[in-house]
Scaffold this motif. Structure first.
Motif, mmCIF file in Angstrom:
data_model
loop_
_atom_site.group_PDB
_atom_site.id
_atom_site.type_symbol
_atom_site.label_atom_id
_atom_site.label_comp_id
_atom_site.label_asym_id
_atom_site.label_seq_id
_atom_site.Cartn_x
_atom_site.Cartn_y
_atom_site.Cartn_z
ATOM 1 N N TYR A 254 2.285 -41.783 83.398
ATOM 2 C CA TYR A 254 2.756 -42.868 84.255
ATOM 3 C C TYR A 254 4.273 -42.770 84.378
ATOM 4 N N LEU A 255 4.739 -42.523 85.589
ATOM 5 C CA LEU A 255 6.168 -42.348 85.851
ATOM 6 C C LEU A 255 6.737 -43.638 86.419
ATOM 7 N N ARG A 256 7.455 -44.350 85.595
ATOM 8 C CA ARG A 256 7.996 -45.632 86.026
ATOM 9 C C ARG A 256 9.516 -45.618 86.128
ATOM 10 N N SER B 287 13.393 -44.895 87.005
ATOM 11 C CA SER B 287 14.126 -44.643 88.250
ATOM 12 C C SER B 287 15.464 -43.998 87.883
ATOM 13 N N ASN C 100 10.934 -38.924 81.180
ATOM 14 C CA ASN C 100 9.833 -38.711 82.128
ATOM 15 C C ASN C 100 9.829 -37.287 82.657
ATOM 16 N N TYR D 71 2.558 -42.555 89.978
ATOM 17 C CA TYR D 71 3.885 -43.090 90.287
ATOM 18 C C TYR D 71 3.770 -44.115 91.409
ATOM 19 N N SER D 72 4.828 -44.907 91.598
ATOM 20 C CA SER D 72 4.810 -45.871 92.693
ATOM 21 C C SER D 72 6.092 -45.861 93.518
ATOM 22 N N SER D 73 7.107 -45.153 93.081
ATOM 23 C CA SER D 73 8.370 -45.181 93.822
ATOM 24 C C SER D 73 8.542 -43.929 94.685
ATOM 25 N N TRP E 298 9.797 -40.706 92.918
ATOM 26 C CA TRP E 298 8.821 -39.811 92.296
ATOM 27 C C TRP E 298 7.983 -39.094 93.336
ATOM 28 N N THR F 259 -1.476 -35.614 91.516
ATOM 29 C CA THR F 259 -0.690 -36.845 91.596
ATOM 30 C C THR F 259 -1.545 -38.023 92.041
ATOM 31 N N ASP G 266 -0.545 -41.655 93.828
ATOM 32 C CA ASP G 266 0.436 -42.596 94.360
ATOM 33 C C ASP G 266 -0.148 -43.999 94.232
#
Length: 107
Positions: free
Chosen positions: A7-9, A11, A21, A42-44, A47, A58, A60
């Protein structure tokens, strides 16, 4: 085969967390493909662009106002994470996506 979720959170403004990360992604890319299936969530937009540099599957997660608001409220109420882990899969959209991946572990 083991399935690993990342999980890439972080920034760019998060300094060491972002580097952590990136290090996890680099390490995951080196795992033997015949023994490990890795998915990076990821959500941003940061990423979305950056993840293309890695040879990983991946996911999204998008950016939902409901998801952000719920997580914010949970934190403000100082409710235990253990309770979140039990209840969120039933109603929280991101938790449901995580569960659907069938990962053995999330990092």
């Amino acid at each position: 085969m083991r399935k690993v979720g990342i999980y890439l959170r972080a920034s760019p403004g998060m300094g060491g967390t972002l580097q952590y990360n990136l290090g996890i992604l680099a390490a995951a890319e080196l795992l033997p493909k015949d023994r490990f299936d890795v998915v990076a969530a990821y959500s941003s937009n940061f990423w979305h662009e950056r993840i293309q540099e890695f040879d990983l599957k991946t996911l999204d997660l998008g950016s939902s106002l409901v998801s952000r608001a719920t997580a914010e409220l949970w934190g403000r109420l100082r409710l235990p994470v253990s309770l979140w882990r039990k209840l969120a899969p039933f109603w929280h959209p991101v938790a449901r996506l995580f569960n659907r991946q069938g990962c053995d572990v999330w990092v």
